[in-house]
Design a protein around this motif. Structure first.
Motif, PDB file in Angstrom:
ATOM      1  N   LEU A  68       0.823  -1.202   0.000  1.00  0.00           N
ATOM      2  CA  LEU A  68       0.000   0.000   0.000  1.00  0.00           C
ATOM      3  C   LEU A  68       0.867   1.266   0.000  1.00  0.00           C
ATOM      4  CD1 LEU A  68      -2.820  -0.963   2.542  1.00  0.00           C
ATOM      5  CD2 LEU A  68      -3.163  -0.331   0.159  1.00  0.00           C
ATOM      6  N   VAL A  69       1.819   1.329   0.908  1.00  0.00           N
ATOM      7  CA  VAL A  69       2.604   2.559   1.011  1.00  0.00           C
ATOM      8  C   VAL A  69       3.494   2.763  -0.209  1.00  0.00           C
ATOM      9  CG1 VAL A  69       2.518   2.546   3.529  1.00  0.00           C
ATOM     10  CG2 VAL A  69       4.462   1.478   2.358  1.00  0.00           C
TER      11      VAL A  69
ATOM     12  N   VAL B 187       2.799   1.568  -3.459  1.00  0.00           N
ATOM     13  CA  VAL B 187       1.957   1.907  -4.601  1.00  0.00           C
ATOM     14  C   VAL B 187       1.445   3.344  -4.488  1.00  0.00           C
ATOM     15  CG1 VAL B 187      -0.260   1.433  -5.712  1.00  0.00           C
ATOM     16  CG2 VAL B 187       1.274  -0.445  -5.169  1.00  0.00           C
ATOM     17  N   LEU B 188       1.141   3.758  -3.268  1.00  0.00           N
ATOM     18  CA  LEU B 188       0.578   5.089  -3.055  1.00  0.00           C
ATOM     19  C   LEU B 188       1.650   6.156  -2.816  1.00  0.00           C
ATOM     20  CD1 LEU B 188      -2.447   4.052  -0.805  1.00  0.00           C
ATOM     21  CD2 LEU B 188      -2.490   4.665  -3.233  1.00  0.00           C
ATOM     22  N   GLY B 189       2.920   5.764  -2.902  1.00  0.00           N
ATOM     23  CA  GLY B 189       3.999   6.738  -2.784  1.00  0.00           C
ATOM     24  C   GLY B 189       4.127   7.369  -1.418  1.00  0.00           C
ATOM     25  N   LEU B 190       3.932   6.577  -0.361  1.00  0.00           N
ATOM     26  CA  LEU B 190       3.943   7.115   0.990  1.00  0.00           C
ATOM     27  C   LEU B 190       5.151   6.674   1.817  1.00  0.00           C
ATOM     28  CD1 LEU B 190       0.165   6.547   1.830  1.00  0.00           C
ATOM     29  CD2 LEU B 190       1.282   8.757   1.430  1.00  0.00           C
ATOM     30  N   ARG B 191       6.051   5.927   1.231  1.00  0.00           N
ATOM     31  CA  ARG B 191       7.156   5.338   1.986  1.00  0.00           C
ATOM     32  C   ARG B 191       7.945   6.392   2.771  1.00  0.00           C
ATOM     33  NH1 ARG B 191       8.112   0.496   3.952  1.00  0.00           N
ATOM     34  NH2 ARG B 191       7.378  -0.425   1.990  1.00  0.00           N
ATOM     35  N   ASP B 192       8.208   7.546   2.162  1.00  0.00           N
ATOM     36  CA  ASP B 192       9.006   8.576   2.833  1.00  0.00           C
ATOM     37  C   ASP B 192       8.150   9.598   3.577  1.00  0.00           C
ATOM     38  OD1 ASP B 192       7.912   9.773   0.640  1.00  0.00           O
ATOM     39  OD2 ASP B 192       9.734  10.809   0.003  1.00  0.00           O
ATOM     40  N   ARG B 193       6.866   9.291   3.757  1.00  0.00           N
ATOM     41  CA  ARG B 193       5.972  10.213   4.458  1.00  0.00           C
ATOM     42  C   ARG B 193       5.314   9.568   5.677  1.00  0.00           C
ATOM     43  NH1 ARG B 193       8.407  13.212   1.879  1.00  0.00           N
ATOM     44  NH2 ARG B 193       7.713  14.852   0.441  1.00  0.00           N
ATOM     45  N   LEU B 194       5.733   8.376   6.041  1.00  0.00           N
ATOM     46  CA  LEU B 194       5.036   7.629   7.086  1.00  0.00           C
ATOM     47  C   LEU B 194       5.132   8.283   8.461  1.00  0.00           C
ATOM     48  CD1 LEU B 194       5.896   3.940   6.092  1.00  0.00           C
ATOM     49  CD2 LEU B 194       3.752   5.188   5.729  1.00  0.00           C
TER      50      LEU B 194
ATOM     51  N   VAL C  47      -3.158   8.497   2.128  1.00  0.00           N
ATOM     52  CA  VAL C  47      -3.185   7.907   3.469  1.00  0.00           C
ATOM     53  C   VAL C  47      -4.592   7.400   3.785  1.00  0.00           C
ATOM     54  CG1 VAL C  47      -2.950   8.385   5.944  1.00  0.00           C
ATOM     55  CG2 VAL C  47      -1.260   9.292   4.332  1.00  0.00           C
ATOM     56  N   ALA C  48      -5.603   8.194   3.444  1.00  0.00           N
ATOM     57  CA  ALA C  48      -6.988   7.790   3.699  1.00  0.00           C
ATOM     58  C   ALA C  48      -7.344   6.520   2.930  1.00  0.00           C
ATOM     59  CB  ALA C  48      -7.939   8.927   3.320  1.00  0.00           C
ATOM     60  N   LEU C  49      -6.842   6.411   1.708  1.00  0.00           N
ATOM     61  CA  LEU C  49      -7.113   5.217   0.916  1.00  0.00           C
ATOM     62  C   LEU C  49      -6.427   4.001   1.514  1.00  0.00           C
ATOM     63  CD1 LEU C  49      -8.366   3.941  -1.595  1.00  0.00           C
ATOM     64  CD2 LEU C  49      -6.322   4.591  -2.863  1.00  0.00           C
TER      65      LEU C  49
END
Length: 244
Positions: free
Chosen positions: A127-128, A130-137, A152-154
Motif C-alpha cells: 500500500l505505502v 503503490v501510493l507513494g507514501l514510503r518517505d511520508r510515514l 493515506v486515507a485510501l
C-alpha cells in the motif's frame, strides 16, 4: 445465484420537514455483487453521496433497508454499527478525516489498532509503495499535501481488507498519474482480494475502471452501464443533463 456484498432495498432519505423537506433518495433499490467494482454517478444533487453514506452505515435512511451481507444495518444500534464499520467496511472520505495528532503510518493502521489486530506487513508495504507514501510515514497530516492525505486515507480504508470499500471521489485531490495508480489499486483489490468497491465519482475516466456504473438522477436509479468506457459514461451523463 449472485452473492451481494451490500444492498439497498426501497431506500428513502428525507432531510428536513414540511415545505423545506428534501427527498435525497426516493425508493432506491440496488445491489452490489461481491468482488465487483461499481461506480455511482449522476448530476449534482442526484443522491450519490447520500446513497453511499447509507450503504456504509454512516447515515440512517428514513425508510427502507440496507444490508451488508446478512446484516440489516437499518435495524442495528449505534454501538453495533460502529463495530460493523470498524471490522467490515472501509471508507475513503472527500475530507480525508485523518487524525491530526497521528503520523501517516498510525492513521493507516488505526482501524486495526482499534480492533486489536496487527497489520499484514506485506499488504502494508504494498500500500505505502503503490501510493507513494514510503518517505511520508512519520509525517502528520499537517505536513502532507492534499494528495498525500488522500493516499493515506485510501491506505487506511484498505489495510484491514474489509468486505466492502466505499470511496467518495477518491481521486478528486490527485494528479492524473497518481489518480490512475489509485484506481488501478482499487481494481487489484477487487481481483486479488475479492473485495467489493463502491465509488462515487463525477469523472468518466475514473468510472471506466469499474465493472459497471449505476446512474442516479433526482434520488432514483436511472440506469446502469456494464463494462463502462469513458465515452459510454460521458454519453450517459450528457443524456441525463439534457433530460433535466
Amino acid at each position: 445465484m449472485m452473492m451481494l456484498a451490500c444492498e439497498a432495498r426501497d431506500l428513502v432519505k428525507v432531510y428536513g420537514r414540511g415545505d423545506t423537506a428534501v427527498r435525497a433518495l426516493d425508493g432506491v433499490s440496488v445491489g452490489f455483487p461481491r468482488a465487483e467494482f461499481t461506480a455511482i454517478m449522476g448530476p449534482s444533487g442526484s443522491g450519490k453521496s447520500t446513497l453511499m453514506h447509507c450503504l456504509a452505515g454512516l447515515d440512517r435512511a428514513t425508510s427502507g433497508a440496507v444490508l451488508l451481507g446478512d446484516v440489516d444495518l437499518s435495524r442495528q444500534s449505534d454501538r453495533v454499527l460502529t463495530q460493523v464499520r470498524r471490522e467490515r467496511i472501509g471508507f475513503v472520505f472527500q475530507a480525508f478525516n485523518l487524525l491530526p495528532q497521528l503520523t501517516a503510518a498510525q492513521n493507516i493502521t488505526l482501524p486495526l489498532d482499534l480492533s486489536g489486530r496487527k497489520p499484514d506487513p506485506a499488504l502494508f508495504g504494498r500500500l505505502v509503495d503503490v501510493l507513494g507514501l514510503r518517505d511520508r510515514l512519520r509525517h502528520r497530516p499537517s505536513e502532507l499535501s492534499g494528495g498525500q492525505q488522500q493516499r493515506v486515507a485510501l491506505a487506511r480504508a484498505l489495510i484491514s481488507r474489509p468486505e466492502a470499500v466505499f470511496a467518495d471521489e477518491p481521486t478528486g485531490n490527485l494528479d492524473s498519474r497518481t489518480g490512475a495508480e489509485v484506481l488501478s489499486f482499487l481494481r487489484d483489490a477487487v481481483r486479488e482480494y475479492g473485495q467489493t468497491v463502491v465509488m462515487v465519482t463525477h469523472d468518466p475516466i475514473a468510472a471506466s475502471y469499474a465493472d459497471r456504473v449505476v446512474m442516479l438522477a433526482d434520488g432514483r436509479i436511472s440506469g446502469e452501464i456494464m463494462r463502462p468506457t469513458r465515452e459510454s459514461v460521458a454519453d450517459a451523463l450528457n443524456q441525463l443533463a439534457g433530460a433535466r
